[in-house]
Structures are given as structure tokens and as C-alpha cells.
Design an enzyme around this catalytic site. Structure first.
Site, PDB file in Angstrom:
ATOM      1  N   GLU A  17       0.828  -1.212   0.000  1.00 16.25           N
ATOM      2  CA  GLU A  17       0.000   0.000   0.000  1.00 16.25           C
ATOM      3  C   GLU A  17       0.863   1.263   0.000  1.00 16.25           C
ATOM      4  O   GLU A  17       0.406   2.342   0.383  1.00 16.25           O
ATOM      5  CB  GLU A  17      -0.926  -0.015   1.209  1.00 16.25           C
ATOM      6  CG  GLU A  17      -1.889  -1.187   1.211  1.00 16.25           C
ATOM      7  CD  GLU A  17      -2.759  -1.219   2.452  1.00 16.25           C
ATOM      8  OE1 GLU A  17      -3.499  -0.259   2.677  1.00 16.25           O
ATOM      9  OE2 GLU A  17      -2.675  -2.204   3.204  1.00 16.25           O
ATOM     10  N   SER A 141      -6.189  -2.796   2.455  1.00 10.92           N
ATOM     11  CA  SER A 141      -6.543  -2.116   1.212  1.00 10.92           C
ATOM     12  C   SER A 141      -7.150  -3.034   0.160  1.00 10.92           C
ATOM     13  O   SER A 141      -7.019  -2.802  -1.026  1.00 10.92           O
ATOM     14  CB  SER A 141      -5.324  -1.417   0.614  1.00 10.92           C
ATOM     15  OG  SER A 141      -5.543  -0.050   0.533  1.00 10.92           O
ATOM     16  N   TYR A 207      -9.634   2.554  -5.427  1.00  7.46           N
ATOM     17  CA  TYR A 207      -8.650   3.569  -5.794  1.00  7.46           C
ATOM     18  C   TYR A 207      -8.797   4.119  -7.206  1.00  7.46           C
ATOM     19  O   TYR A 207      -7.928   4.853  -7.670  1.00  7.46           O
ATOM     20  CB  TYR A 207      -7.239   3.010  -5.578  1.00  7.46           C
ATOM     21  CG  TYR A 207      -6.962   2.740  -4.115  1.00  7.46           C
ATOM     22  CD1 TYR A 207      -6.988   3.766  -3.189  1.00  7.46           C
ATOM     23  CD2 TYR A 207      -6.729   1.445  -3.659  1.00  7.46           C
ATOM     24  CE1 TYR A 207      -6.772   3.521  -1.844  1.00  7.46           C
ATOM     25  CE2 TYR A 207      -6.497   1.193  -2.315  1.00  7.46           C
ATOM     26  CZ  TYR A 207      -6.522   2.238  -1.416  1.00  7.46           C
ATOM     27  OH  TYR A 207      -6.309   1.992  -0.081  1.00  7.46           O
ATOM     28  N   ARG A 246     -10.956   2.914  12.077  1.00  7.17           N
ATOM     29  CA  ARG A 246     -12.144   2.880  11.227  1.00  7.17           C
ATOM     30  C   ARG A 246     -12.604   1.433  11.167  1.00  7.17           C
ATOM     31  O   ARG A 246     -11.787   0.533  10.932  1.00  7.17           O
ATOM     32  CB  ARG A 246     -11.798   3.384   9.826  1.00  7.17           C
ATOM     33  CG  ARG A 246     -12.945   4.043   9.088  1.00  7.17           C
ATOM     34  CD  ARG A 246     -12.643   4.236   7.627  1.00  7.17           C
ATOM     35  NE  ARG A 246     -12.659   2.943   6.946  1.00  7.17           N
ATOM     36  CZ  ARG A 246     -11.701   2.518   6.142  1.00  7.17           C
ATOM     37  NH1 ARG A 246     -10.628   3.245   5.907  1.00  7.17           N
ATOM     38  NH2 ARG A 246     -11.799   1.333   5.563  1.00  7.17           N
ATOM     39  N   ASP A 248     -15.261  -1.475   9.601  1.00  4.22           N
ATOM     40  CA  ASP A 248     -16.102  -1.761   8.440  1.00  4.22           C
ATOM     41  C   ASP A 248     -17.143  -2.824   8.764  1.00  4.22           C
ATOM     42  O   ASP A 248     -16.859  -3.797   9.485  1.00  4.22           O
ATOM     43  CB  ASP A 248     -15.237  -2.260   7.281  1.00  4.22           C
ATOM     44  CG  ASP A 248     -14.177  -1.251   6.855  1.00  4.22           C
ATOM     45  OD1 ASP A 248     -14.351  -0.051   7.155  1.00  4.22           O
ATOM     46  OD2 ASP A 248     -13.186  -1.661   6.226  1.00  4.22           O
ATOM     47  N   GLU A 261     -13.890  -5.710   9.546  1.00  5.11           N
ATOM     48  CA  GLU A 261     -12.526  -5.544  10.033  1.00  5.11           C
ATOM     49  C   GLU A 261     -12.339  -4.186  10.698  1.00  5.11           C
ATOM     50  O   GLU A 261     -13.143  -3.272  10.531  1.00  5.11           O
ATOM     51  CB  GLU A 261     -11.520  -5.716   8.905  1.00  5.11           C
ATOM     52  CG  GLU A 261     -11.628  -4.710   7.784  1.00  5.11           C
ATOM     53  CD  GLU A 261     -10.593  -4.986   6.693  1.00  5.11           C
ATOM     54  OE1 GLU A 261      -9.396  -4.784   6.956  1.00  5.11           O
ATOM     55  OE2 GLU A 261     -10.991  -5.391   5.592  1.00  5.11           O
ATOM     56  N   ASN A 263      -9.578  -1.080  10.948  1.00 10.89           N
ATOM     57  CA  ASN A 263      -8.426  -0.450  10.311  1.00 10.89           C
ATOM     58  C   ASN A 263      -7.826   0.539  11.303  1.00 10.89           C
ATOM     59  O   ASN A 263      -8.472   1.532  11.666  1.00 10.89           O
ATOM     60  CB  ASN A 263      -8.861   0.301   9.048  1.00 10.89           C
ATOM     61  CG  ASN A 263      -9.595  -0.593   8.073  1.00 10.89           C
ATOM     62  OD1 ASN A 263      -8.986  -1.279   7.282  1.00 10.89           O
ATOM     63  ND2 ASN A 263     -10.925  -0.593   8.137  1.00 10.89           N
ATOM     64  N   GLY A 267      -6.824   5.641   5.745  1.00 10.01           N
ATOM     65  CA  GLY A 267      -6.289   6.570   4.754  1.00 10.01           C
ATOM     66  C   GLY A 267      -6.514   8.013   5.170  1.00 10.01           C
ATOM     67  O   GLY A 267      -7.529   8.351   5.784  1.00 10.01           O
TER      68      GLY A 267
END
Length: 306
Positions: A17, A141, A207, A246, A248, A261, A263, A267
Site C-alpha cells: 500500500e 486495502s 482507488y 475505522r 467496516d 474488520e 483499520n 487513509g
């Protein structure tokens, strides 16, 4: 507000990443300089680094292995330098999708049925119902994310996912709305809904500009929104807590959030999901960067997790 600090932004690194991390770090460094901080940038591309003298705090804009798996956190703990995000133990646990999932399940969060596979010749798991989602256990990612719709697609899907490294988490695919909730300083931010225009939310859709629509605040009623936010808080607590993360989920049609998951270094470009959620709550990108620095200085992750 803190006085001007010597801040080292760590970006790039050795993970898959790297390019996204360089973007995050550049955006953060620009924001912090605009606030009057003295900012240096370090790219530990080979996994090694030397901090500038008098570094007050490190802003971790790394993603993936090395940055999110506890490695760099352990190095900074040894140096006694505070940093943004979560501590070493929390980062290591959260980055392992299986360990994080088990920890969240033990706290009562709903998770998908799964198994773990490390053999490229493994048969299709009989106890799991198609379609399936395959994810490398220790990657971020959406690297190595594969979707298996039929038995015939299993061998190739497994082989591709295993290329992401080591073991693969195989889960029954949950139908519903994909969302994420950021938590900063113990405060849940507005929920973001993620809607790819075509296909699933894989690396390409994540992305590629314009490939995915993001709605924030997500269009849930107040009760459902609070349920998702509470589940996010519960997930972060399950892996040990931290200054920023964060989480999800997939929200089923009946409103039940299913954990995906955690994070621990989301980002940080101006269009990333955590900044989007912060903006929806009235906190701009620059203010978010300052907030994360203040949390790191006032509540060092190593103190919280040591």
C-alpha cells in the site's frame, strides 16, 4: 490547541500500500505545516528509519504491513516517542483479520461464517455456502480480495488470494449495505456508506476515481445509525482500543451490522473515508490532523496499551 511541535510524518514504507501511503503522508504534512508545526517526512522503504532529533510526535501515515501490524509501533515504543493511531498490541491484533474477528465475536458482534485456508490445493469448504469472499489474513486495502460465486471458480480465486501472502480467510458473503464508521478520541463519526458503481468494493474500485459512490452521513434512521456506531465502538474495544480507527461492516436488510474488520491507520488523503466522516461532523481535514496529533501527545498509545 497545542503549541508548534516538531512532527515527523512517516509515509510510504515497504508494504503493498506504499503508493496510497505516500498520498496520505503528503496531505497530512501539508496540513500540519499550514498549522505552523515544524514537519519532517520519513519514508522507511526498507523498514529502517532514524527520527530527527527533538521529534515530539510521529504522525503515522503508513498503511498495510509494517505500518499497521504493530512493527513500527513497537520500534517507536522502544524509542519512547508518541505516535498517532493505536498501540503495538492493538495494531498487531487488528491487522490479523482472524484474530480481530474472533475477538469481536467474543464481545458479541455478529460475524460471517468462515474458515481459514493455507493450502493452494484445498477443496471448496463444504460447510460454507456460496458465494464466498476470500481475503489474505494479514493484508490491507483489499489486496488479495477475491469473490467466488461457483465451485468452478474456487481454485483460481484461492490461488489469487493466496498471492497476498500466507493464510486466507474464507467467509460466506453477506448481502447488505457496506458501511464504515470512524472513531477518533472515543467519539464515533458519522457513518459512511460505500456503493461501488459496478461489482464489489475491491482494490480497483477503492482507488479508481469515480468508481465508487460514498454517502456521508449514510441514509439510515437515527436508531440504525447509532446501532452501527455502537458496533464500531464495541469492535475497537474488543481489539484493545486506541486513539483512532475505522471499522467496516455489512448492514443486513434487517439492520443488523455484520463485522468485517478494524483499520487502525485509515487513509488520510482529503478524499479518504475517515476525513469524509470528520468533515460531515464539521471537522475539516486540517483540524482532523491537529486532533490526531493532540490525542497522540495527550494519550500516547504505548501508555494506553502497555
Amino acid at each position: 490547541m497545542l503549541e508548534a511541535l516538531d512532527i515527523c510524518v512517516m509515509l510510504g514504507g515497504p508494504s503493498g500500500e506504499r503508493e496510497v501511503s505516500l498520498q496520505s503522508g503528503a496531505a497530512v504534512a501539508e496540513a500540519l505545516r499550514g498549522l505552523g508545526h515544524r514537519v519532517s517526512e520519513i519514508d522507511p522503504v526498507d523498514g529502517e528509519f532514524r527520527l530527527p532529533q527533538n521529534t515530539d510526535v510521529v504522525f503515522l501515515a503508513l498503511h498495510g504491513t509494517y505500518g499497521e501490524d504493530g512493527t513500527v509501533q513497537a520500534k517507536l515504543d522502544a524509542l519512547g516517542v508518541p505516535y498517532t493511531g493505536c498501540g503495538e498490541a492493538v495494531s498487531r491484533l487488528a491487522f490479523d483479520k482472524v484474530a480481530a474477528k474472533r475477538a469481536c465475536s467474543e464481545q458479541g458482534l455478529v460475524t460471517a461464517n468462515d474458515c481459514v485456508v493455507d493450502d493452494p490445493g484445498a477443496d471448496l469448504p463444504e460447510r460454507l455456502e456460496l458465494p464466498l469472499v476470500l481475503k489474505p489474513v494479514c493484508q490491507g486495502s483489499s489486496i488479495g480480495l477475491e469473490f467466488v460465486e461457483s465451485a468452478a471458480a474456487w481454485p483460481s480465486g484461492l490461488a489469487k488470494s493466496l498471492e497476498g501472502g500466507g493464510r486466507v480467510l474464507v467467509e460466506e458473503r453477506i448481502e447488505g449495505r457496506e458501511v464504515t464508521v470512524g472513531i477518533v478520541g472515543g467519539q464515533p463519526l458519522p457513518v459512511v456508506e460505500i456503493t461501488p458503481k459496478r461489482g464489489a468494493y475491491d482494490y480497483a474500485n477503492k482507488y479508481t476515481a469515480g468508481a465508487t459512490e460514498y454517502t456521508c452521513p449514510a441514509a439510515f434512521d437515527a436508531e440504525a445509525t447509532r446501532c452501527i456506531q455502537c458496533a464500531g465502538e464495541q469492535a475497537l474495544f474488543a481489539v484493545g482500543g486506541g486513539n483512532c480507527a475505522r471499522v467496516d461492516f455489512i448492514v443486513r436488510p434487517d439492520g443488523e451490522p455484520v463485522f468485517l474488520e478494524v483499520n487502525t491507520l485509515p487513509g488520510m488523503t482529503e478524499t479518504s473515508l475517515l476525513p469524509k466522516a470528520a468533515a460531515a461532523s464539521g471537522t475539516g481535514f486540517t483540524e482532523l490532523c491537529q486532533w490526531l496529533v493532540e490525542l497522540a501527545v495527550e494519550h500516547p498509545p504505548m501508555a494506553a496499551t502497555g
